[in-house]
Design an enzyme around this catalytic site. Structure first.
Site, PDB file in Angstrom:
ATOM      1  N   HIS C 121       0.863  -1.185   0.000  1.00  0.00           N
ATOM      2  CA  HIS C 121       0.000   0.000   0.000  1.00  0.00           C
ATOM      3  C   HIS C 121       0.906   1.243   0.000  1.00  0.00           C
ATOM      4  O   HIS C 121       1.993   1.215   0.576  1.00  0.00           O
ATOM      5  CB  HIS C 121      -0.841  -0.063   1.275  1.00  0.00           C
ATOM      6  CG  HIS C 121      -1.928   0.963   1.386  1.00  0.00           C
ATOM      7  ND1 HIS C 121      -1.693   2.266   1.775  1.00  0.00           N
ATOM      8  CD2 HIS C 121      -3.272   0.875   1.199  1.00  0.00           C
ATOM      9  CE1 HIS C 121      -2.843   2.925   1.817  1.00  0.00           C
ATOM     10  NE2 HIS C 121      -3.808   2.112   1.468  1.00  0.00           N
ATOM     11  N   ASP C 201       2.850  -4.379   8.099  1.00  0.00           N
ATOM     12  CA  ASP C 201       1.641  -3.586   7.897  1.00  0.00           C
ATOM     13  C   ASP C 201       0.462  -4.532   8.114  1.00  0.00           C
ATOM     14  O   ASP C 201       0.130  -5.336   7.251  1.00  0.00           O
ATOM     15  CB  ASP C 201       1.653  -3.018   6.477  1.00  0.00           C
ATOM     16  CG  ASP C 201       0.354  -2.296   6.128  1.00  0.00           C
ATOM     17  OD1 ASP C 201      -0.597  -2.337   6.932  1.00  0.00           O
ATOM     18  OD2 ASP C 201       0.304  -1.691   5.037  1.00  0.00           O
ATOM     19  N   GLN C 204      -4.804  -4.770   7.222  1.00  0.00           N
ATOM     20  CA  GLN C 204      -5.876  -5.636   6.734  1.00  0.00           C
ATOM     21  C   GLN C 204      -6.016  -6.923   7.545  1.00  0.00           C
ATOM     22  O   GLN C 204      -6.911  -7.721   7.263  1.00  0.00           O
ATOM     23  CB  GLN C 204      -5.640  -5.988   5.251  1.00  0.00           C
ATOM     24  CG  GLN C 204      -5.782  -4.819   4.298  1.00  0.00           C
ATOM     25  CD  GLN C 204      -7.208  -4.269   4.230  1.00  0.00           C
ATOM     26  OE1 GLN C 204      -8.176  -4.944   4.558  1.00  0.00           O
ATOM     27  NE2 GLN C 204      -7.332  -2.997   3.838  1.00  0.00           N
ATOM     28  N   LYS C 227     -10.317   0.081  10.848  1.00  0.00           N
ATOM     29  CA  LYS C 227     -10.487  -1.117  10.017  1.00  0.00           C
ATOM     30  C   LYS C 227     -10.790  -2.358  10.854  1.00  0.00           C
ATOM     31  O   LYS C 227     -10.783  -3.478  10.331  1.00  0.00           O
ATOM     32  CB  LYS C 227      -9.217  -1.357   9.191  1.00  0.00           C
ATOM     33  CG  LYS C 227      -9.004  -0.321   8.084  1.00  0.00           C
ATOM     34  CD  LYS C 227      -7.842  -0.714   7.190  1.00  0.00           C
ATOM     35  CE  LYS C 227      -7.249   0.465   6.455  1.00  0.00           C
ATOM     36  NZ  LYS C 227      -7.916   0.747   5.184  1.00  0.00           N
ATOM     37  N   CYS C 365      -4.761   2.586  -3.576  1.00  0.00           N
ATOM     38  CA  CYS C 365      -3.457   3.015  -3.044  1.00  0.00           C
ATOM     39  C   CYS C 365      -2.383   1.970  -3.314  1.00  0.00           C
ATOM     40  O   CYS C 365      -1.554   1.657  -2.450  1.00  0.00           O
ATOM     41  CB  CYS C 365      -3.539   3.331  -1.557  1.00  0.00           C
ATOM     42  SG  CYS C 365      -4.580   4.736  -1.203  1.00  0.00           S
TER      43      CYS C 365
HETATM   44  C1  LIG Z   1      -2.583  -2.697   3.568  1.00  0.00           C
HETATM   45  C2  LIG Z   1      -2.872  -1.309   4.051  1.00  0.00           C
HETATM   46  N1  LIG Z   1      -1.882  -0.582   4.586  1.00  0.00           N
HETATM   47  C3  LIG Z   1      -2.076   0.664   5.056  1.00  0.00           C
HETATM   48  C4  LIG Z   1      -3.307   1.261   4.992  1.00  0.00           C
HETATM   49  C5  LIG Z   1      -3.463   2.658   5.512  1.00  0.00           C
HETATM   50  O1  LIG Z   1      -4.259   2.684   6.668  1.00  0.00           O
HETATM   51  P1  LIG Z   1      -4.783   4.098   7.224  1.00  0.00           P
HETATM   52  O2  LIG Z   1      -5.387   4.823   6.069  1.00  0.00           O
HETATM   53  O3  LIG Z   1      -5.783   3.727   8.252  1.00  0.00           O
HETATM   54  O4  LIG Z   1      -3.615   4.822   7.777  1.00  0.00           O
HETATM   55  C6  LIG Z   1      -4.378   0.537   4.458  1.00  0.00           C
HETATM   56  C7  LIG Z   1      -5.738   1.092   4.373  1.00  0.00           C
HETATM   57  O5  LIG Z   1      -6.081   1.896   3.531  1.00  0.00           O
HETATM   58  C8  LIG Z   1      -4.148  -0.757   3.961  1.00  0.00           C
HETATM   59  O6  LIG Z   1      -5.130  -1.472   3.416  1.00  0.00           O
END
Ligand SMILES: Cc1ncc(COP(=O)(O)O)c(C=O)c1O
Ligand SMILES: Cc1ncc(COP(=O)(O)O)c(C=O)c1O
Lengths: 408, 151, 408, 151
Positions: C121, C201, C204, C227, C365
């Site tokens: 991401h 990370d 998910q 999430k 993203c």
């Molecule tokens: C795999 C992954 N990493 C990072 C993020 C970023 O999370 P956040 O927008 O809550 O900071 C997301 C969600 O959009 C994600 O799906």
């Protein structure tokens, strides 16, 4: 003029007993309580509209985006910004100042001067120390006048300090320890004359008085939602668009990029450039509701109410034996700090708590200021729209009891 | 929520707060450590003259609430003449008293601190001077903050 | 085994119509909905205990501090951290990763390698690009296998890339676009063998499956409250204490300093060192309530439920004409991404919305990943504990309608 | 919440989407600009051959939803042969249509885009190609993102 008695009914938390006494909440400088309207806005969002913002095309996501961007527009109006794009949502004042200190600080170098004042909260001081260290710039301080800082900032010293080398001048609007109301429009005017960018710490003023960034003529202004009837975890950095537009992002990630490849990324314009990741959507919406609530009461009236309470408190406290009152003797923001000969703030707060009165004792994140005053801590009573003159009498009675116990 | 304050502010504590013992900077000190309680701004310097492993002289200086001042004062009277190991044991006993409220087996002034356990926010105050003393014993001139210790 | 029908009753937002149809919320990869228990925890906090934390000695402040630190301990238990001090509260995954990338990134230099994967991401990619730029380190990527990335990470390539020069290896647990579940414990084991620090990370995975940082053997792990049934504006960085303890702070200001003078400041230990300013107190408490809620349902059961829905969806979607399904063909996390020949994701999402079905369409993203797959966007259906098999049928019916409209 | 989708996906739009006009990279182009819609990943390159102040030839390339592709296709048919000033005026008219839903005085294919106004999230799609074209005219090779323009 709002009926201040009715206002109390808007705040569910106030109607409770603490240690068997009605709660007298006088710790508003630390955080304020939340009216039903703000709590309801959060609940409504989570029960009806919750979704991620910006990247979604379905109904909930459009509703959430509209509500989030609506909150940005609402906050822009609250401080009279020219454009909602000048409003960046952060976690609070501290993060807002870190953002400027890093992004704008990245433009500084050896020979440049960052100017602060001697009355800054750690959150408007330590980030500038870090920026100075990272860039090689020098950090200087505008001194205050008087053994109890009753004379405010030394404006003559300011004139000597405000050289063309000064690139940033960061100062508080209302001191959270002294209650001093700084002449911020005048400070901005003088800073502009030497080409310095101004950063106002409005943590203690945003919820207490009308705020107009264009009238003040500032470049950046920071405040926290939780100190103005809003939720925790949300705050604002206002930045003049022409300046914001030149700044590099601070945090990076999803939502703030136009395009990304394995090698690098291109940034969106402000405000998105400065809001990496999923923002505190509910927090922003709650802050918008807090703006509505405060404006429905009228911020001029709130200022009069809070300042009047502080004036009354100052007068009544002055009659207590061995008390040392800090800060201005005349006009002041809605708080009073004091110290007793022979009784420590910590003990004062514990005794007050037994009487249901919530006070704060300590250095109030103002250690360098404290040291200059020859103190390590003070007790602080800070007022807000739901406080009453009767509560000041309860405060004074509690302090008398404490003095009796320790001093006799 | 809070127990009666007279449980916390016992006579022994008020007395030590009003007339602290061994207060001031010890000119002959060969060990010193500084303690901070960042949540309220309390500070405490402890000065020791160590004679081999034994605390020959001890003093404290600083500012803080009645609990922290009285505790530091009483601490100096307890530690004087003790070895480092004995000091550690005394601290453990004191720590038990302020966290559990259980009074010690032997009659002692430290029993006055049993009331602290009902005011968890004040445990840090009661242990500040002790932390500084133990750090001074370890010839560790780093700051003792009550936040970096598990009270 | 929870009764999944009863679970739906816990979520007020689900019981509404969108465009005249019952809401089918399949955008859980972006954000999840909130159960009554979490909303109530927020309301309770604001109505009973709200106060600033840490620096207060009065009753409300002690209650708020206990609740906030209690939430930290709750989250520590949720990921089986050895010590609550290893839990830092942030705004979300993005901020958590920025924090590590800056603080740990500050220790990197020329010749060092930062290793990511090709499926990251933007939030676990751009911060590392910035860290590489700032430090002079080189950023490298573990490739994935297959035209639809169905083969997962190339573990042979990983062995070649994991040289002793690698100082950081950052990777996602579950890909938000592919649904790939990476073998994170194995990745950590291999990274440890060359002395690289691991950053997972878990955006998910945190709400979808049991998570045990000690079993995984990771050094850092990041996730977002929103999430996993929690509020917006709160997230977590887990860091192994021995490592956290060596790191410089990221943001600075009130609450994270032991002492401050005009020249400089001394930091508190972790976690306070990394939490400058007033934290999102209500958010942390809400996240604690979300942990309670998820554990009351049992995370093993949640994983089975979500993954089973994804399996069924994958099978049923595969029958649609002209569909290209992305990611693993076998075991996968609770989401499916797909693209149609001749119908753009944007249009698919708009049509689904008319049927009450909330989907996400775009690059999620994940632009570099998309580009490698030869796509600019996909449509994603992502599932959570309140979704049902009937909702998958509604999804498929909606997609058939869309295909009919555009393709005939 | 949303109006009927047949309002949005009018026949003209579907036709341009299925059979885009002037699609591809113009080999003789002397101006080019790239447009991005970061919220959905839509992209659009616009190629121009300017003859003095006049658009002698124009093409577009890219990927995106039906609305953005049809809009870019129609845009090329509208701008061919026009001067920069005329192009700016045409964009203003188009912008009015998609934001207000008011159909133009003269009968024209662009009227098909009036339905967009009921779907505010899609306005960015409808204007992406136009933004890129205007940027190309300004000999401004920087990326046009729909986020940096006020739609
Ligand atoms: C795999 C992954 N990493 C990072 C993020 C970023 O999370 P956040 O927008 O809550 O900071 C997301 C969600 O959009 C994600 O799906
Ligand atoms: C003057 C001043 N500046 C900055 C801050 C920091 O605000 P926050 O903790 O909400 O980031 C405060 C509040 O503590 C304050 O009173």
């Amino acid at each position: 003029m709002p009926s201040w008695k009715d206002v109390r009914a808007d705040f569910p938390i106030l109607h409770q007993q603490v240690n068997g006494r009605p709660l007298v909440y006088l710790d508003n400088g630390a955080t304020t309580q939340k009216p039903r309207a703000v709590i309801d806005a959060l609940v409504r969002y989570y029960e009806r509209d919750n979704s991620n913002v910006h990247r979604g095309l379905h109904t909930l996501s459009m509703r959430a985006t509209d509500a989030y961007e609506g909150a940005r527009a609402r906050v822009a109006k609250f401080v009279n910004a020219a454009d909602p794009a000048e409003i960046i949502f952060t976690r609070g004042t501290t993060e807002s100042i870190n953002l400027v200190a890093r992004s704008y600080g990245g433009k500084l170098g050896r020979g440049d001067v960052i100017l602060c004042t001697e009355m800054e909260h750690h959150s408007n001081l330590v980030p500038w120390q870090q920026a100075a260290k990272a860039s090689g710039a020098t950090l200087k301080f505008v001194p205050f006048i008087g053994a109890n800082a009753e004379g405010g900032l030394d404006l003559e010293a300011l004139d000597r300090l405000l050289t063309p080398q000064v690139k940033v001048f960061a100062f508080t609007h209302i001191s959270n320890t002294l209650g001093t109301i700084n002449p911020v429009a005048e400070l901005c005017r003088r800073a502009r004359a030497v080409g310095a960018v101004t950063v106002i710490d409005a943590a203690q003023s945003a919820g207490h008085a009308p705020l107009d960034v264009r009238l003040l003529g500032c470049d950046f202004l920071a405040f926290s939602g939780h100190k103005m009837c809003g939720p925790t975890g949300i705050g604002v950095l206002y930045g003049r668009f022409a300046l914001l537009d030149q700044l590099s992002p601070d945090e990076t990630g999803g939502g703030m990029v136009v395009s990304v490849d394995f090698e690098g990324a291109k940034w969106k314009p402000a405000p998105e450039r400065f809001e990496a990741g999923t923002p505190n959507v509910a927090g922003a919406i709650g802050l918008g509701a807090a703006c509505d609530y405060l404006d429905s009461l009228d911020r001029v009236a709130i200022r009069q109410h809070d300042d009047e309470l502080a004036r009354v408190a100052y007068e009544k406290l002055a009659t207590l034996p061995g008390i040392r009152l800090i800060g201005p003797t005349g006009e002041r923001g809605g708080l009073v700090s004091f110290a007793f000969e022979g009784v420590h703030a910590h003990d004062v707060v514990t005794f007050a708590d037994e009487d249901g009165v919530a006070l704060r004792g300590g250095h109030h994140c103002n250690q360098p200021l404290m040291r200059k005053l020859g103190l390590t801590s003070t007790t602080r009573a800070s007022f807000y729209l739901y406080n009453t003159a009767e509560e000041i009498d309860l405060l004074v009675a509690s302090l008398r009891r404490t003095l009796k116990f320790f001093i006799g | 929520m809070s127990a009666d304050l007279t449980e916390l502010y016992q006579q022994v504590i008020l007395d030590h707060n009003r007339r602290p013992r061994n207060r001031g900077r010890l000119p002959t000190a060969n060990r010193v450590a500084h303690g901070d309680n960042p949540s309220c701004g309390d500070q405490c310097d402890v000065f020791l003259r160590l004679d081999g492993d034994r605390i020959a002289e001890i003093s404290f200086d600083g500012s803080g609430c009645a609990i922290s001042q009285a505790s530091a004062s009483l601490m100096t009277t307890q530690l004087k003449g003790k070895t480092a190991a004995e000091a550690e044991t005394l601290y453990q006993e004191f720590h038990d008293i302020v966290t559990t409220g259980k009074e010690p087996a032997e009659i002692s002034d430290v029993a006055a601190f049993a009331g602290v356990h009902a005011f968890p926010a004040r445990i840090k105050c009661a242990t500040l001077g002790w932390h500084a003393a133990l750090n001074a014993l370890k010839a560790d001139a780093t700051t003792a903050t009550t936040e970096s210790h598990t009270d």
